[in-house]
Design an enzyme around this catalytic site. Sequence first.
Site, PDB file in Angstrom:
ATOM      1  N   GLY A  12       0.776  -1.236   0.000  1.00  0.00           N
ATOM      2  CA  GLY A  12       0.000   0.000   0.000  1.00  0.00           C
ATOM      3  C   GLY A  12       0.807   1.285   0.000  1.00  0.00           C
ATOM      4  O   GLY A  12       0.309   2.324   0.431  1.00  0.00           O
ATOM      5  N   ASN A  14       1.576   3.095  -2.583  1.00  0.00           N
ATOM      6  CA  ASN A  14       0.868   4.035  -3.468  1.00  0.00           C
ATOM      7  C   ASN A  14      -0.417   4.543  -2.816  1.00  0.00           C
ATOM      8  O   ASN A  14      -0.768   5.710  -2.972  1.00  0.00           O
ATOM      9  CB  ASN A  14       0.553   3.382  -4.811  1.00  0.00           C
ATOM     10  CG  ASN A  14       1.766   3.375  -5.721  1.00  0.00           C
ATOM     11  OD1 ASN A  14       2.153   4.403  -6.254  1.00  0.00           O
ATOM     12  ND2 ASN A  14       2.388   2.217  -5.878  1.00  0.00           N
ATOM     13  N   LEU A  85      -5.098  -6.764  -7.091  1.00  0.00           N
ATOM     14  CA  LEU A  85      -4.727  -7.853  -7.993  1.00  0.00           C
ATOM     15  C   LEU A  85      -5.890  -8.696  -8.507  1.00  0.00           C
ATOM     16  O   LEU A  85      -5.667  -9.692  -9.190  1.00  0.00           O
ATOM     17  CB  LEU A  85      -3.654  -8.723  -7.342  1.00  0.00           C
ATOM     18  CG  LEU A  85      -2.389  -7.938  -6.955  1.00  0.00           C
ATOM     19  CD1 LEU A  85      -1.338  -8.852  -6.363  1.00  0.00           C
ATOM     20  CD2 LEU A  85      -1.811  -7.145  -8.123  1.00  0.00           C
ATOM     21  N   ILE A  88     -11.400  -6.466 -12.331  1.00  0.00           N
ATOM     22  CA  ILE A  88     -12.606  -5.723 -11.940  1.00  0.00           C
ATOM     23  C   ILE A  88     -13.794  -6.238 -12.761  1.00  0.00           C
ATOM     24  O   ILE A  88     -13.761  -6.221 -13.992  1.00  0.00           O
ATOM     25  CB  ILE A  88     -12.399  -4.204 -12.169  1.00  0.00           C
ATOM     26  CG1 ILE A  88     -11.195  -3.691 -11.352  1.00  0.00           C
ATOM     27  CG2 ILE A  88     -13.662  -3.424 -11.805  1.00  0.00           C
ATOM     28  CD1 ILE A  88     -11.297  -3.863  -9.850  1.00  0.00           C
ATOM     29  N   ASN A 102      -6.156   2.646 -13.041  1.00  0.00           N
ATOM     30  CA  ASN A 102      -5.209   1.671 -12.497  1.00  0.00           C
ATOM     31  C   ASN A 102      -3.797   2.161 -12.778  1.00  0.00           C
ATOM     32  O   ASN A 102      -3.562   2.872 -13.753  1.00  0.00           O
ATOM     33  CB  ASN A 102      -5.423   0.319 -13.201  1.00  0.00           C
ATOM     34  CG  ASN A 102      -4.454  -0.748 -12.726  1.00  0.00           C
ATOM     35  OD1 ASN A 102      -4.211  -0.898 -11.524  1.00  0.00           O
ATOM     36  ND2 ASN A 102      -3.883  -1.497 -13.666  1.00  0.00           N
ATOM     37  N   HIS A 104      -0.024   0.623 -13.554  1.00  0.00           N
ATOM     38  CA  HIS A 104       0.665  -0.617 -13.913  1.00  0.00           C
ATOM     39  C   HIS A 104       2.169  -0.323 -13.970  1.00  0.00           C
ATOM     40  O   HIS A 104       2.582   0.679 -14.550  1.00  0.00           O
ATOM     41  CB  HIS A 104       0.163  -1.126 -15.272  1.00  0.00           C
ATOM     42  CG  HIS A 104       0.726  -2.468 -15.606  1.00  0.00           C
ATOM     43  ND1 HIS A 104       0.262  -3.624 -15.031  1.00  0.00           N
ATOM     44  CD2 HIS A 104       1.752  -2.828 -16.416  1.00  0.00           C
ATOM     45  CE1 HIS A 104       0.980  -4.645 -15.475  1.00  0.00           C
ATOM     46  NE2 HIS A 104       1.877  -4.195 -16.310  1.00  0.00           N
ATOM     47  N   ASP A 145      -5.516  -4.481 -17.800  1.00  0.00           N
ATOM     48  CA  ASP A 145      -4.497  -3.552 -18.318  1.00  0.00           C
ATOM     49  C   ASP A 145      -4.751  -3.074 -19.742  1.00  0.00           C
ATOM     50  O   ASP A 145      -3.811  -2.746 -20.465  1.00  0.00           O
ATOM     51  CB  ASP A 145      -3.095  -4.201 -18.257  1.00  0.00           C
ATOM     52  CG  ASP A 145      -2.730  -4.653 -16.847  1.00  0.00           C
ATOM     53  OD1 ASP A 145      -3.121  -3.962 -15.895  1.00  0.00           O
ATOM     54  OD2 ASP A 145      -2.060  -5.684 -16.713  1.00  0.00           O
TER      55      ASP A 145
END
Length: 187
Positions: A12, A14, A85, A88, A102, A104, A145
């Site tokens: 966590g 970020n 991870l 969605i 998101n 990546h 992604d």
Amino acid sequence: MKQIAVFASGTGTNAEKMIEHFSGNLSARVALIVCNKAGAGVLEIAKKWGIEAILVEKLGFFGPKSCILPLKQRNIDFIVLAGFLWKIPAELVAAYPRKMVNIHPALLPKYGGKGMYGMKVHEAVIAAGEKESGISIHYVNEHYDEGDIIFQASCPVEPGNSPSDLAAKIHVLEHTHFAKVVEWLLS
Ligand code: GAR
């Protein structure tokens, strides 16, 4: 005041940068942490900052309503995936059109997709002999992604760099840019 939910599965860092960035901001705040892993570091971070955290379990998250109800009950306007991870579900994507992003840890469209997360991405980049890597911030759609890319930043991969060296460089890029890009998207 816009309400942001940060979804995270791991340490966590970020998520914490996002919380920090918006603390004291009058137009948006991180109001909720959504986590899918009991004991994840991000839950401690939520506690430290006094932010509500909810733990989602597989059956509910991938059920017909996903976690839309708790998000709507808390008036969540925008969703940030920061090392979350699970894929969605389409219902959740549809409930937050262009309101979910998101991050990546590579330069998409390369090194994305199912199974490409965290250190696995950096290992693949180094194994392929890439000279650069970076970060991609993108809208979320129902495919891993693949949503439209909003922002990218790159860093060199130097000879002798290990996956963890690269992870450290990528984290610096993420911590520098992610919250600013989210703020820009909300403005
Ligand atoms: C970040 O590097 C993020 O880009 C990555 O997980 C890490 C989470 O770190 N996400 C993915 O790999 C998604 N496919 P953090 O828990 O320290 O924020």
